[in-house]
Design a protein around this motif. Structure first.
Motif, PDB file in Angstrom:
ATOM      1  N   LYS A   1       5.324   4.362  -5.834  1.00 21.23           N
ATOM      2  CA  LYS A   1       4.064   3.834  -6.618  1.00 21.23           C
ATOM      3  C   LYS A   1       3.912   4.911  -7.691  1.00 21.23           C
TER       4      LYS A   1
ATOM      5  N   ASN B   1       0.929  -1.280   0.133  1.00 19.45           N
ATOM      6  CA  ASN B   1       0.007  -0.076   0.101  1.00 19.45           C
ATOM      7  C   ASN B   1       0.761   1.278  -0.253  1.00 19.45           C
ATOM      8  N   ASN B   2       2.200   0.945   0.506  1.00 17.57           N
ATOM      9  CA  ASN B   2       3.004   2.388   0.421  1.00 17.57           C
ATOM     10  C   ASN B   2       4.220   2.128  -0.070  1.00 17.57           C
ATOM     11  N   ASP B   3       5.032   3.225  -0.478  1.00 18.35           N
ATOM     12  CA  ASP B   3       6.402   3.314  -0.842  1.00 18.35           C
ATOM     13  C   ASP B   3       7.162   2.560   0.137  1.00 18.35           C
TER      14      ASP B   3
ATOM     15  N   PHE C   1       0.731  -2.028  -6.184  1.00 16.98           N
ATOM     16  CA  PHE C   1       0.324  -1.035  -5.299  1.00 16.98           C
ATOM     17  C   PHE C   1      -1.149  -1.041  -5.109  1.00 16.98           C
TER      18      PHE C   1
ATOM     19  N   LYS D   1       0.840   1.303 -10.821  1.00 15.15           N
ATOM     20  CA  LYS D   1       0.233   0.108  -9.943  1.00 15.15           C
ATOM     21  C   LYS D   1       1.122  -1.187  -9.771  1.00 15.15           C
TER      22      LYS D   1
END
Length: 413
Positions: A385, A339-341, A408, A392
């Motif tokens: 992302k 979900n995150n970098d 992502f 994605k």
């Protein structure tokens, strides 16, 4: 070469009934090839027979392609066990899908029939009186596929399958002046039942030949029952997947496949094989095979796209891939959702691409990790992302051949 000699040279004729050579060389006849709709797509095993039918059509003969909506409800006996019964709605849906597929392969230049159309209104009494009375039970018991099933058991439904397929030939002979049936060699017993019915009921001669089953390098036939189906529907087996399958054909089989699956002339095939044997590592014959089959099935643009994807992956140039390409090229590869970098070291460990941070640092500093085709050697590198394909997909390559897909977003996106 005569037409018959070319078919023999290509290894397309195994068993024959009647003077097939004279008939094929004379030409101008109607013939049929049939298949039961056990799935909503045909596969590469069917294609060897379809391409032979297409070859016969190019020789000036009229092709009738039968999709067995009726016989598909019963099931052709398998050597080992009874087939599962398929619901009628499923069978009829499969019939429609296969009709469309066959029409596309023949560019609309064939006649497609469904034996359900003439079998559905025949009563059991009429079938037994008008068809069953002409075939001796001892004759049926001598059929190879039935003989092999007697020890383990065979149902009455499967036992009578050969009568149904035989009736198809009789019906097409009467209604379409169809004089020849061409099938895979495993259908020989069913074919000869049809020839016998035509002889006994109509007093006429019919013809047939079978094609050897095409096997892979391990000796297995191409088909879904063997677990190695390459579907002709590009939504089930993409052009890229088909390209990879064909490009990996063994050197011991590729000449056979070129003869069976392509319209390349004998001279062209011999020249290709000569060049191939000089530099087998370049896979020239396999490339020509893939080009011919994919172009015939899906068109030139699909072939070119499959080739571009394959070459991009070979050189590690992931940057040209689009989101849809990622799902095609990396089908079956490990997929992780984030979900995150993340820092590269943490990302590799958290998604089990490496076993430890120490191993992650070793791979990175040794230049063995690439992100979307770019080698990463910075231990502080951030996987973002905004740098992902279509924001994605991030493709991680570890070493030369191991790929991982990081998505992502969660599984529901």
């Amino acid at each position: 070469m005569t037409n018959y000699e070319e078919l023999k040279w290509r290894g397309l004729i195994k068993d024959e009934a009647g003077n097939v050579e004279e008939l094929i060389n004379k030409g101008g006849f109607s013939f049929y090839w049939g298949t039961d709709p056990t799935a909503d797509s045909l596969h590469i095993g069917h294609y060897s027979s379809l391409i032979t039918a297409k070859r016969l059509a190019k020789m000036g003969n009229h092709p009738i392609l039968l999709v067995g909506g009726a016989t598909g409800l019963i099931g052709d006996p398998r050597p080992t066990a009874e087939r599962e019964i398929i619901e009628i709605d499923t069978v009829l849906n499969n019939v429609n899908k296969i009709k469309e597929q066959v029409s596309n392969i023949f560019d609309g230049n064939c006649e497609i029939v469904n034996n359900y159309d003439w079998m559905k209104d025949i009563s059991l009494i009429d079938f037994l009186r008008d068809t069953g009375k002409y075939i001796n039970v001892n004759y049926m018991l001598d059929k190879d596929i039935i003989k092999r099933r007697l020890e383990t058991g065979i149902t009455f439904a499967e036992f009578t399958y050969t009568l149904m397929q035989g009736y198809d030939f009789l019906h097409l002979y009467r209604e379409k002046n169809c004089v020849l049936q061409a099938e895979g060699s495993d259908q020989w017993g069913n074919i000869t039942t049809g020839i016998d019915l035509i002889k006994k009921i109509e007093g006429k001669d019919a013809y047939a030949f079978t094609m050897p089953l095409i096997l892979d390098d391990s000796g297995k036939k191409f088909g879904k029952s063997e677990g190695n189906a390459i579907w002709l529907d590009k939504n089930k087996t993409s052009s890229y997947e088909m390209y990879q399958f064909l490009i990996n054909s063994s050197d011991t089989k590729v000449e056979e496949y070129l003869k069976v699956y392509t319209f390349l002339t004998p001279d062209e095939i011999m020249k290709i094989m000569k060049k191939h044997l000089e530099k087998p590592e370049e896979h020239l014959a396999q490339k020509e095979l893939a080009k011919a089959i994919i172009t015939d099935l899906h068109g030139e643009e699909e072939y070119k796209h499959a080739l571009e994807l394959s070459e991009a992956l070979f050189i590690g140039d992931i940057s040209k891939l689009k989101a849809d390409d990622v799902l095609t090229v990396f089908k079956g590869m490990p997929i992780s959702h984030v979900n995150n970098d993340s820092k590269i070291v943490d990302l590799l460990v958290d998604n089990k691409i490496v076993s430890s941070k120490r191993e992650a640092r070793e791979f990175i500093t040794n230049g063995a990790i690439s992100i979307n085709g770019l080698k990463v050697t910075d231990l502080e590198f951030i996987v973002k992302k905004e740098d992902a394909i279509d924001s994605k997909y991030t493709i991680i390559r570890r070493g030369k051949k191991k790929y991982y897909v990081v998505v992502f977003g969660d599984n529901n996106e």
